[in-house]
Design a protein around this motif. Structure first.
Motif, mmCIF file in Angstrom:
data_model
loop_
_atom_site.group_PDB
_atom_site.id
_atom_site.type_symbol
_atom_site.label_atom_id
_atom_site.label_comp_id
_atom_site.label_asym_id
_atom_site.label_seq_id
_atom_site.Cartn_x
_atom_site.Cartn_y
_atom_site.Cartn_z
ATOM 1 N N VAL A 260 0.842 -1.205 0.000
ATOM 2 C CA VAL A 260 0.000 0.000 0.000
ATOM 3 C C VAL A 260 0.872 1.248 0.000
ATOM 4 N N LEU A 261 1.949 1.231 0.800
ATOM 5 C CA LEU A 261 2.834 2.390 0.825
ATOM 6 C C LEU A 261 3.489 2.594 -0.535
ATOM 7 N N ALA B 167 2.128 1.831 -3.361
ATOM 8 C CA ALA B 167 1.091 2.420 -4.214
ATOM 9 C C ALA B 167 0.981 3.918 -3.943
ATOM 10 N N LEU B 168 1.034 4.289 -2.643
ATOM 11 C CA LEU B 168 0.964 5.709 -2.304
ATOM 12 C C LEU B 168 2.169 6.451 -2.876
ATOM 13 N N ALA C 283 1.706 6.943 -6.473
ATOM 14 C CA ALA C 283 0.713 7.992 -6.714
ATOM 15 C C ALA C 283 1.334 9.376 -6.543
ATOM 16 N N LEU C 284 2.270 9.498 -5.612
ATOM 17 C CA LEU C 284 2.836 10.817 -5.330
ATOM 18 C C LEU C 284 3.999 11.154 -6.244
ATOM 19 N N TRP C 285 4.865 10.164 -6.494
ATOM 20 C CA TRP C 285 6.102 10.473 -7.217
ATOM 21 C C TRP C 285 6.323 9.615 -8.460
ATOM 22 N N ARG D 178 1.086 6.135 -12.789
ATOM 23 C CA ARG D 178 0.083 6.857 -12.028
ATOM 24 C C ARG D 178 -1.277 6.781 -12.696
ATOM 25 N N LEU E 257 -3.049 3.765 -11.712
ATOM 26 C CA LEU E 257 -3.572 3.766 -10.342
ATOM 27 C C LEU E 257 -4.819 4.629 -10.206
ATOM 28 N N GLY E 258 -4.970 5.556 -11.127
ATOM 29 C CA GLY E 258 -5.992 6.574 -10.916
ATOM 30 C C GLY E 258 -7.316 6.264 -11.572
ATOM 31 N N GLY E 259 -8.037 5.314 -11.053
ATOM 32 C CA GLY E 259 -9.355 5.064 -11.616
ATOM 33 C C GLY E 259 -10.148 4.113 -10.757
ATOM 34 N N ILE F 207 -9.432 0.969 -7.546
ATOM 35 C CA ILE F 207 -10.140 0.900 -6.271
ATOM 36 C C ILE F 207 -10.778 -0.474 -6.094
#
Lengths: 319, 840, 91
Positions: A47-48, A50-51, A54-56, A62, A65-67, A71
């Protein structure tokens, strides 16, 4: 000051007793615990990660991940699979570990939680009490023992982490717990349900014996203790100790406090918080309130040192 | 788009209107919604003030409970420390948990709702401003008095979940326990008042056009939160009531020696207690879902799934209460599916976490202070969630239950799930209420210290738990090996505290309240309505909402709203007012005339607090006088709320006309009454459950109940009460001037029927006989209480009728009285039959 | 009211199933009763999904309502089956 009095725990934290099984009713949980700790750490890292992506991360990563799809996969499908596996494992194990009625020839012991000590009664096959004791339990290695857990006042919880998970002692109910130790030794425990006052100082010891030493211990318990220390016995009678304590084979038959018939053979004093010797016995009798504030035994500071010594000698003689 | 209420959506196209609005309109609004002066700060009811009072008080309790935690950490830093004596430590840990849960977490998020919701929904205020004021003052006075019990050594010491029999009269004879039971019971009432306010506010005062699918996610969170309070809190209210009755009058609900059961308390407590965790988490998750999109400068990914996840959390959280009881010897099937539900509840949480990650992924995240707190929250919350899945497994829970592993788990969940989002929120929304934003430079230090400190403090506790360290111990002995992890935890706790101290310094330096406009404004470039320019009346005009982020989609919106080019650019009736809209599509329905400042809610709150405190210290005369005066104060405040105005309908902008007085199911008062009835019904249902539970668990103590046939006459009487309440509304609508009489008689009859029923039961079973008799009499007491309230309402209605205030053919006071009397009849009917059926 | 039933339908089935299981486990733990209740609730979810699939989606709100209700009923289907698993294993 209190440290000098010799307070020490019967429960040792290293190696962590939850991870250091002493018998078959704790062993499967050790495996489960390691699986959970390692699996949980892996999921956390995923999970970290993935975070972090998402950030860098790179734009292409990215976007993936964004959809809603991410989720559904991360939030529903992945936990769904993992949780189902865990649930089945957990349920199986629950069924295996849950204690039901006594097996044939199984040793049975009734342990009653009291504020703030443990009343121990060894039962025969018919459920009659054969030996009374307090704050420690003697068992033979390699054999399962069925504990009948009850309470005399408020809710307590019986927990010897090396041997099994905990089980609450609830007024009006008797809960069953099965334990077994596969190697000889002393296993510490402590009350796990907050029961007011000195809940923090309510320890317990399970002593596992080889078959020979267990037979010797049992034989020793059945014989009435020799009243060697005459003056101590006299003091015990005249100072009012008998109002709360029982010593088998004497007039002392008080029920409020722990049974002292075999107190001289116990590992600890004050419910698992002091080693048992002449000095600690004297200290406990004189001023138990300093050692375990709030416990139900009044101090006997008025006794002269030689009287305390005589009482302690008498206690030591009760094996 | 189809209409929900017959309102033509095409009318929305009239906005924004053209041309200048007259100058005097704005001046009139400012006059009507003027700021308080001097003593008026106590009588103010506007959400901009009450919300800030509420937040500040809740945060004060956070700091106080945090200080208690620090003292405890010092005591545990090494074995056999003597910083706190045993008795004090037991009070301190009880107060730490209780204050954090009841006086900080729930009030804090409720306060955030009071402050933020009207702005987000572009309403002038919440629909029952006086209720908000009452809820706040009751909480503040009650909470501070409760906390003060610590300074005189009378603080409760039974742990925050207060298990009997430890908390029964035999084992806790002092009034410490009564402080908890009466204090917390009282504060729960305030939480329920707030929840009613929030539900009606979210469903009925949204800006026109803000249909459910366009509602800000925080409003969704608050809606689910408030509904959960309405379902869960009655359970703890009943539990505290029963335990207090057991202590005061010796009715043995929880005494196993007389047919009670200590496990009944655990069921009642945890039916509230576990949803409570999600009650705290959901609003904070809602804040996250508002903050993350703004920080990432993109819209929220998976809005639909988050709404669904929140609703699912609301449901599933009511199916996990028994996972606190795995070690009590539950039957295997029960333990199994509570374990399953406890794992399942992690799925909705996972959905939300991945939605935030996805939102970061498609956006351009900024690493400012709210952003850092949001990211930190994800890390901490996921860690706590994973240990949560672990303890959902029964065999593992048997080992770590009631150890420091659980202490670690719950602090990860609550700090990650609530405290960090809250700090993100405080940084994020400060510019909305303060003249200056908080410092970014200092904010990063605050975040760093809190994040590292939190992990240093709580990570070692996992190990301490596996090493066998139980919870709630005031000290530990040498030789356990727990010294090192505890010392590290203490160091971490002080780092965390240092971070919070820095935050306080920042607040002191930069926070300057600007309720009447002049705030720092939309510093973070958010897209939702709370960032419109506001005064005490919220926005100058109320915009038509066409999307979830109106400020992003219509850059001219702020100016148009400020120039009065939308709904209600003036005061249509010359009073405080807001538009009430329909629950699904938010179509304008009517104009609600809002009550203004009043000393009565304040007085009622002080007197209610006086009532409960006097009960605690057993000053009964003072208690009853105080209680009677509180009732009078409440009636006095209500007296001028149901006022029809002269204008039948008014222009609320662009020639759209709506009525100013609505009755029946469309009115906001009706909604509030229905929610109140659900609360009463839940309390009653829990009492019925208690009776059935004792029957199932203590059958040996059961006496054959009164025969069902004898109860039929009383039951028929209750049916008559319901009918009379229904008939009253019809008669009144036909214009009968004496129509209030049947409902008044019905209320009196309901009370008489209860007395008849109670007389029969008392002859058979005096209340202190057994668990059964105690539970039956508790049911009768609840019924008597509802009957008494019904009589009081009927008397109030009669008095208004005498004063000629029930003149209309439709009247809200009459409607609401009829609803409640009807409810009293229905509850009586169920209770009469149920008590006779159980164990027959 | 109709819209609320549509939005919450899946969850309501789950709640009914859960508290039904609780009652069975507390009063008379029987594997057959658990299985029967579970089948009824799964059937209700499937039936509900069919109703949802026929709902209109001609305006944004109706489409949103339909998609939330569909996802909710789908989750409910999974959750009901999941919830029955331990009861069936332990019964």
């Amino acid at each position: 000051m209190r440290v000098e009095a010799g307070l020490t725990s019967v429960l040792s934290g290293w190696p962590p007793p939850v991870l250091d099984a002493g018998g078959p009713f704790a062993q499967p949980v050790v495996l489960l615990t390691w699986a959970l700790l390692i699996g949980g750490t892996i999921v956390l890292i995923v999970v970290l990660a993935a975070l972090a992506v998402a950030l860098w991360g790179k734009p292409s990563l990215r976007r993936r991940l964004g959809g809603d799809r991410a989720i559904w996969i991360g939030g529903v499908a992945f936990p769904g699979v993992v949780l189902t596996a865990l649930l089945i494992w957990g349920l199986r194990l629950t069924g295996d570990l849950q204690a039901t009625g006594p097996r044939a020839d199984e040793m049975r012991v009734r342990i009653t939680g009291e504020m703030w000590w443990w009343r121990v009664a060894y039962l025969d096959a018919a459920g009659r009490t054969v030996i009374r004791d307090a704050n420690e339990l003697h068992i033979p290695v390699g054999k399962s023992v069925l504990l009948e857990l009850a309470s005399a006042d408020v809710i307590h919880s019986f927990w010897v982490p090396n041997l099994a998970g905990k089980m609450d002692m609830i007024p009006g109910r008797t809960n069953l717990l099965r334990i077994q130790a596969d190697r000889p030794g002393t296993y510490g425990g402590q009350c796990a349900e907050y029961c007011g006052g000195p809940h923090a100082l309510m320890g317990f010891a399970v002593v596992a014996h080889t078959p020979e030493t267990f037979a010797r211990w049992q034989a020793g318990r059945r014989a009435p203790p020799p009243p060697e220390a005459q003056r101590g016995a006299e003091l015990f009678r005249t100072s009012g100790c008998a109002a709360c304590h029982t010593i088998a084979g004497t007039e002392a038959n008080g029920l409020a406090g722990p049974d002292l018939s075999h107190v001289g053979s116990r590992r600890t004093l004050g419910a698992g918080i002091l080693p048992n010797n002449r000095g600690t016995l004297m200290g406990w009798i004189a001023d138990s309130q300093t050692l375990k504030p709030g416990n139900r035994m009044p101090g006997y500071k008025q006794l002269a040192p030689e009287d305390l010594a005589a009482l302690a000698a008498y206690m030591e003689s009760l094996k | 788009m189809r209409s929900e209420t017959g309102f033509d959506p095409a009318l929305y196209d009239r906005f924004p209107t053209k041309g200048e609005r007259p100058r005097h309109e704005e001046a009139q609004l400012k006059r009507i919604w003027c700021a308080p002066k001097g003593w008026e700060y106590l009588t103010v009811v506007n959400n901009n003030y009450v919300g800030i009072y509420y937040l500040a008080t809740a945060f004060l309790f956070f700091l106080l409970a945090g200080l208690l935690a620090l003292v405890m950490r010092v005591q545990l830093a090494a074995p056999l420390m003597e910083v706190l004596p045993q008795a004090t430590y037991n009070q301190v840990f009880t107060m730490h948990g209780t204050v954090m849960m009841f006086l900080f977490a729930v009030p804090m998020v409720e306060a955030a709702g009071v402050l933020l919701l009207p702005q987000m929904l572009a309403a002038r205020d919440l629909p029952f401003p006086r209720l908000s004021a009452y809820a706040f003052w009751a909480y503040a006075v009650g909470g501070l008095a409760f906390f003060a019990s610590l300074f005189v050594g009378l603080a409760p010491d039974g742990g925050w979940f207060m298990y009997p029999p430890l908390t029964s009269k035999s084992y806790s004879p002092g009034i410490n326990t009564d402080f908890w039971l009466l204090g917390i019971g009282f504060i729960e009432i305030s939480a329920i008042a707030g929840a009613i306010e929030i539900i009606v506010g979210v469903l009925r005062t949204r800006a026109p056009g803000m249909s459910l699918d366009k509602m800000p996610i925080f409003a969704w969170a608050m809606l689910v939160f408030a509904v959960m309070i309405v379902i869960a809190f009655p359970s703890v209210i009943l539990a505290t009531l029963l335990l207090e009755i057991e202590r005061a009058f010796n009715w043995p609900f929880f005494d196993a020696t007389r047919g009670g059961d200590p496990l009944l308390w655990q069921h009642l407590f945890w039916f509230f207690g576990h949803p409570e965790v999600y009650i705290i988490f959901l609003p904070a998750a809602g804040m996250m879902s508002m903050i993350v999109p703004t920080i990432a400068r993109t819209e929220l990914v998976g809005y639909r799934l988050i709404v669904l996840a929140m609703v699912a959390t609301g449901f599933i959280s009511f199916g996990v209460w028994a996972h606190h009881m795995f070690a009590t010897g539950l039957p295997p099937m029960t333990a199994g599916f509570f374990s399953a539900a406890s794992m399942a509840v992690s799925v909705p949480a996972g959905i939300q976490v991945f939605s935030w990650i996805a939102t970061f992924a498609i956006g351009k995240p900024r690493f400012n202070t709210p952003g850092l707190f949001a990211m930190g929250s994800v890390v901490i919350f996921v860690t706590g969630g994973l240990t949560g899945v672990m303890v959902a497994l029964v065999p593992f829970d048997w080992q770590v239950h009631d150890t420091y592993f659980i202490v670690a788990h719950l602090h990860y969940v609550l700090i990650g799930g609530m405290v960090f989002p809250l700090f993100a929120a405080m940084y994020y929304w400060t510019p909305m209420v303060s003249r200056t934003a908080l410092s970014e430079r200092l904010g990063k230090w605050v975040f760093g210290l809190m994040f590292v400190g939190m992990n240093v403090a709580f990570m070692p506790m996992h190990l301490a738990g596996l090493m066998g360290m139980p919870r709630r111990i005031y000290t530990y002995l040498p030789g356990t090996g727990w010294d090192l992890p505890n010392l590290i935890s203490t160091i971490g706790a002080f780092m965390l505290a240092l971070g919070i101290a820095l935050f306080l310094i920042d607040m002191g330096r930069r926070f300057r309240l600007a309720p009447g406009g002049g705030n720092a404004g939309n510093t973070y470039g958010a897209g939702t309505l709370e960032w419109l320019p506001t005064e005490l009346y919220s926005t100058r005009s109320i915009p038509v909402v066409k999307s979830r982020e109106p400020l992003w989609d219509d850059p001219g919106l702020s100016d148009d709203v400020e120039e009065g080019r939308y709904f209600l650019p003036n005061s249509a009736t010359g009073r405080r007012e807001t538009i009430v809209t329909s629950p699904l599509l938010a179509e304008p329905q009517y104009l609600q005339i809002m009550p203004g400042p009043s000393p009565w809610p304040f007085a009622a709150a002080i007197l209610t607090a006086g009532f409960f405190l006097a009960l605690t210290v057993q000053a009964y005369t003072f208690a009853w006088v105080s209680g009677a005066l509180a009732t009078i104060a409440v009636l006095r405040w209500l007296w001028d709320t149901d006022q029809p105005v002269d204008q039948g309908d008014v222009d609320i902008g662009a020639g759209i006309r709506v009525p100013t007085y609505v009755t029946g199911p469309a009115s906001h008062g009706w909604w509030a009454m229905v929610i109140l009835m659900i609360v009463m019904g839940m309390i009653f249902a829990m009492a019925l459950f208690s009776l059935a539970f004792l029957w199932g668990n203590q059958p040996g103590f059961w006496t054959k109940p009164l025969p069902l046939t004898e109860g039929l006459a009383i039951a028929a009487g209750y049916v008559g009460v319901v009918f009379a309440a229904w008939a009253t509304r019809r008669l009144h609508r036909r214009g009968n001037s004496w129509a209030t009489i049947p409902v008044i008689l019905a209320a009196v009859a309901a009370l008489l029927l209860t007395w008849l029923d109670a007389r029969a039961w008392l002859a058979l079973l005096p209340p202190d006989t057994s668990g059964q008799s105690a539970a039956v009499n508790a049911i009768l007491c609840l019924q008597a209480m509802v009957g008494a309230i019904a009589v009081l309402m009927a008397g109030y209605l009669g008095w208004r009728a005498v004063k000629n205030l029930v003149s209309q053919t439709r009247n809200n006071t009459l409607d609401l009285t009829c609803l409640f009397v009807g409810y009293a009849g229905a509850q009586g009917l169920v209770g009469t039959l149920f008590a006779r059926a159980i164990g027959a | 009211m109709r819209t609320w039933l549509i939005l919450l339908g899946g969850m309501l089935v789950w709640a009914l199933h859960f508290f039904g299981l609780y009652a069975i486990a507390e009063i008379a733990p029987h594997r057959a009763a658990v299985a029967a209740l579970t089948l009824v609730c799964l059937g209700a979810d499937v039936w509900f999904l069919r109703i949802i699939s026929r709902l209109r989606r001609d305006d944004p709100f109706a489409a949103w309502r339909r998609s939330v209700a569909g996802a909710g009923a789908g989750l409910s289907l999974l959750a009901v089956a999941w919830q029955a698993l331990p009861a069936l294993m332990a019964g």
